[in-house]
Design a protein around this motif. Structure first.
Motif, PDB file in Angstrom:
ATOM      1  N   ASP B  13     -10.132   2.752  16.518  1.00  0.00           N
ATOM      2  CA  ASP B  13     -11.334   3.304  17.158  1.00  0.00           C
ATOM      3  C   ASP B  13     -11.297   4.831  17.174  1.00  0.00           C
ATOM      4  N   VAL B  17     -13.785   7.390  15.212  1.00  0.00           N
ATOM      5  CA  VAL B  17     -14.570   8.390  15.954  1.00  0.00           C
ATOM      6  C   VAL B  17     -14.250   9.790  15.432  1.00  0.00           C
ATOM      7  N   ASN B  20     -16.246  10.873  12.539  1.00  0.00           N
ATOM      8  CA  ASN B  20     -17.701  10.922  12.690  1.00  0.00           C
ATOM      9  C   ASN B  20     -18.100  12.282  13.267  1.00  0.00           C
ATOM     10  N   VAL B  23     -20.477  12.339  16.381  1.00  0.00           N
ATOM     11  CA  VAL B  23     -19.832  11.959  17.643  1.00  0.00           C
ATOM     12  C   VAL B  23     -18.865  13.054  18.078  1.00  0.00           C
ATOM     13  N   ILE B 110     -17.740   7.177  23.050  1.00  0.00           N
ATOM     14  CA  ILE B 110     -16.726   6.412  22.324  1.00  0.00           C
ATOM     15  C   ILE B 110     -16.963   4.906  22.494  1.00  0.00           C
ATOM     16  N   ASP B 113     -19.815   3.832  20.309  1.00  0.00           N
ATOM     17  CA  ASP B 113     -19.395   3.741  18.911  1.00  0.00           C
ATOM     18  C   ASP B 113     -18.479   2.535  18.698  1.00  0.00           C
ATOM     19  N   SER B 114     -17.637   2.289  19.685  1.00  0.00           N
ATOM     20  CA  SER B 114     -16.632   1.235  19.563  1.00  0.00           C
ATOM     21  C   SER B 114     -17.241  -0.166  19.676  1.00  0.00           C
TER      22      SER B 114
END
Lengths: 317, 274
Positions: B13, B17, B20, B23, B110, B113-114
């Motif tokens: 994860d 991230v 990205n 993010v 996060i 996104d996760s």
């Protein structure tokens, strides 16, 4: 006696009003490549999810590698590998990162992780691009990497969901070779979900055909073609001067020859009502003094079985 | 509990991230503005009174604000001159509310996104076929957001300690920051705050279509902090050690409730929308 790797009994899974898997019962034997055929939405992916304990059944029971997926899901998943319909790779990570993270998740012994990843990357022809982000890979490369990931922990049972979907013919051929090698040389059981009938015919020891979640046929490709495809195309080669006469003879046998016989490159092709018509046809041709050089029955294939089952082509059942 | 598998998911994860840019900018830029740039702007404001149009009426309003604070705080501010009072009020008390938004925001980004992002990228399914249990998946997904949020908050706090003291040196002539209230905030409240963002995100992610959708649905979590800020600016609330400690207690209790609710509904099949 065949050892059963998967035993499914009256398995049903409903999603609100939709029944994705309906009263499914079958067995998969150790070491075989088992084809699970059906068109999109037939319930193939749902079955794979059920067999791996990812979703719960509405009713029915199943045993996979001797375990109940609902009770022993983690233990079962440590012995199965799954290639999902989409490669499901983290495209922002490199191939190496993808594999090393999943090596942790599958509990590959730490001391052997590097060696195992190197082996697989070499096996799948990805070693020289291991440090590149997967986002830059072609679809075939992603599929090969996903297959490598599914094999990281040397699973006993491999589920492949549309393994060659969207691949070009060369990449698909390569993946099929890998599947065959894994099953034949490494003695893994492969549960192959596909709607590619040519692929299933070539690879599978037995197949099940699913329609709207229900099992409609089960057996070896040869058994199914015998059972469901009654019509038989035969090629007949005769002396060139006798071609027209032979066509007339064929047209005069409507009880044996179904539809109009055709001539292609000097060879006549006739569709017979069934295998039992071959002796009668030969007898009729000899009776009319036709000198037959060659008569060969075309092997029926799964495609004909599939269409016969789905009623999308005229069937002579 | 399979610690190696949990570590693997956290590593995955955080790596995803970190690759990205969108993010990462969301995680890095707000703390940079708040903890590095803002202290200098605040300490310069008293010297830019003509440029900014600050009048004696404004300064009187600030005095009135102090008069509405608790006796303890009035006593503290009595020891400062007008400029020092302004700097301390802003950098110590107002910034406390802004600071709380950082772990909330980082954990929400996060977690979005996760959970939802992974569903959107279609990478979730492969994860669900691994031998991890539902509980391990849930814990790993929570920890990746939690650890990152606390790390960003602690690094931000370190930076802020340096920047606030450096920027205000000409007014304060001493290291005035952090005070006791901030220590309670950092070591008691901040570790609890990511739980709010994560708990809300776990609940909304099964309904969200993707990262943006989840992030927007989950951003409701900063509203309580906005109310705290309004309370402070209006003088209704005065942040002190006791209030911040009680605030932390409430946040920990809410964390427990949200995580309990989230864990009850967390089933790997639901992550596929099944």
């Amino acid at each position: 006696m065949n050892t059963s790797v998967i035993t499914i009994n009256q398995l049903t899974r409903r999603f609100k009003e939709t029944t994705a898997v309906d009263q499914l019962s079958l067995e998969v034997h150790a070491g075989e490549i088992f084809g699970f055929l059906g068109h999109n939405g037939a319930g193939k992916t749902t079955t794979v999810r059920l067999l791996n304990g990812v979703i719960e059944p509405t009713s029915g029971s199943m045993r996979v590698l001797g375990l109940d997926p609902q009770v022993d899901g983690p233990a079962l998943r440590s012995r199965t590998g799954v290639l999902t319909e989409t490669p499901s790779m983290d495209e922002r990570l490199t191939a190496w990162d993808n594999l090393s993270i999943y090596a942790d998740l599958y509990g590959v012994p730490r001391s052997g992780v590097h060696q195992r990843i190197n082996e697989l990357l070499a096996e799948f022809d990805l070693a020289d691009r291991a440090q590149e982000r997967v986002g830059g890979y072609s679809k075939g490369m992603k599929q090969r990497l996903a297959l490598a990931r599914a094999l990281l922990h040397k699973p006993e049972l491999l589920f492949l969901d549309e393994a060659t979907s969207g691949l070009d013919p060369i990449a698909a051929h390569h993946v099929n070779d890998l599947i065959e090698r894994m099953a034949r040389r490494e003695n893994r059981t492969v549960f192959l979900c596909t709607h590619n009938l040519v692929e299933a015919q070539k690879l599978c020891d037995r197949v099940a055909v699913l329609e709207h979640g229900r099992l409609v046929a089960l057996g070896t490709p040869a058994e199914l073609t015998r059972q469901y495809v009654r019509r038989l195309d035969v090629d007949i080669e005769v002396h060139e001067e006798q071609v027209e006469g032979t066509l007339q003879v064929l047209r005069s046998l409507p009880r044996l020859v179904v539809g109009a016989p055709v001539r292609t490159n000097g060879v006549l092709t006739a569709t017979l009502a069934g295998r039992e018509a071959i002796p009668d046809l030969l007898e009729a041709l000899v009776h009319h003094n036709v000198r037959v050089y060659r008569i060969a029955a075309q092997e029926a294939n799964l495609e004909q079985v599939y269409f016969a089952l789905h009623g999308e082509k005229e069937s002579v059942q | 509990m399979n610690a190696r598998a949990i570590g693997g998911i956290i590593r995955k994860d955080l790596k995803v991230v970190s690759q990205n840019k969108g993010v990462m900018l969301t995680i890095i830029i707000p703390p940079l503005i708040l903890f590095v740039i803002l202290p200098w702007i605040v300490t310069l404001m008293p010297y830019l009174d003509e440029l900014l149009g600050i009048t004696s009426d404004d300064l009187n309003e600030f005095q009135q604000l102090i008069s509405r604070m608790s006796p303890g705080m009035q006593k503290e501010f009595a020891a400062y001159d007008q400029y020092q009072g302004f700097v301390v009020y802003f950098l110590v008390y107002i910034m406390a509310s802004f600071f709380m938004m950082i772990p909330l925001m980082v954990s929400s980004v996060i977690a979005a996104d996760s959970f939802a992002g992974e569903k959107e990228r279609k990478t979730m399914e492969a994860l669900l076929y691994t031998p991890t249990t539902d509980r391990e998946l849930f814990i790993a997904k929570l920890l990746s957001g939690w650890l990152a949020a606390i790390a960003v908050a602690f690094v931000g706090f370190g930076l802020y300690v340096i920047m606030a003291n450096a920027a205000a040196w000409s007014q304060m002539q001493r290291i005035f920051f952090p005070n006791a209230m901030w220590l309670v905030l950092i070591f008691w409240v901040v570790p609890a705050l990511p739980g709010l963002g994560l708990g809300v995100m776990v609940l909304v992610s099964s309904r969200a279509q993707g990262f943006q959708d989840a992030y927007q649905m989950g951003s409701i979590v900063v509203l309580p902090v906005v109310f705290l800020l309004i309370g402070q600016v209006s003088g209704v609330l005065s942040f002190g050690v006791t209030l911040v400690f009680l605030l932390g207690l409430v946040v920990w209790l809410l964390d427990g409730l949200l995580i309990w609710l989230g864990s009850r509904s967390f089933r790997r099949g639901r992550l596929l929308g099944a």
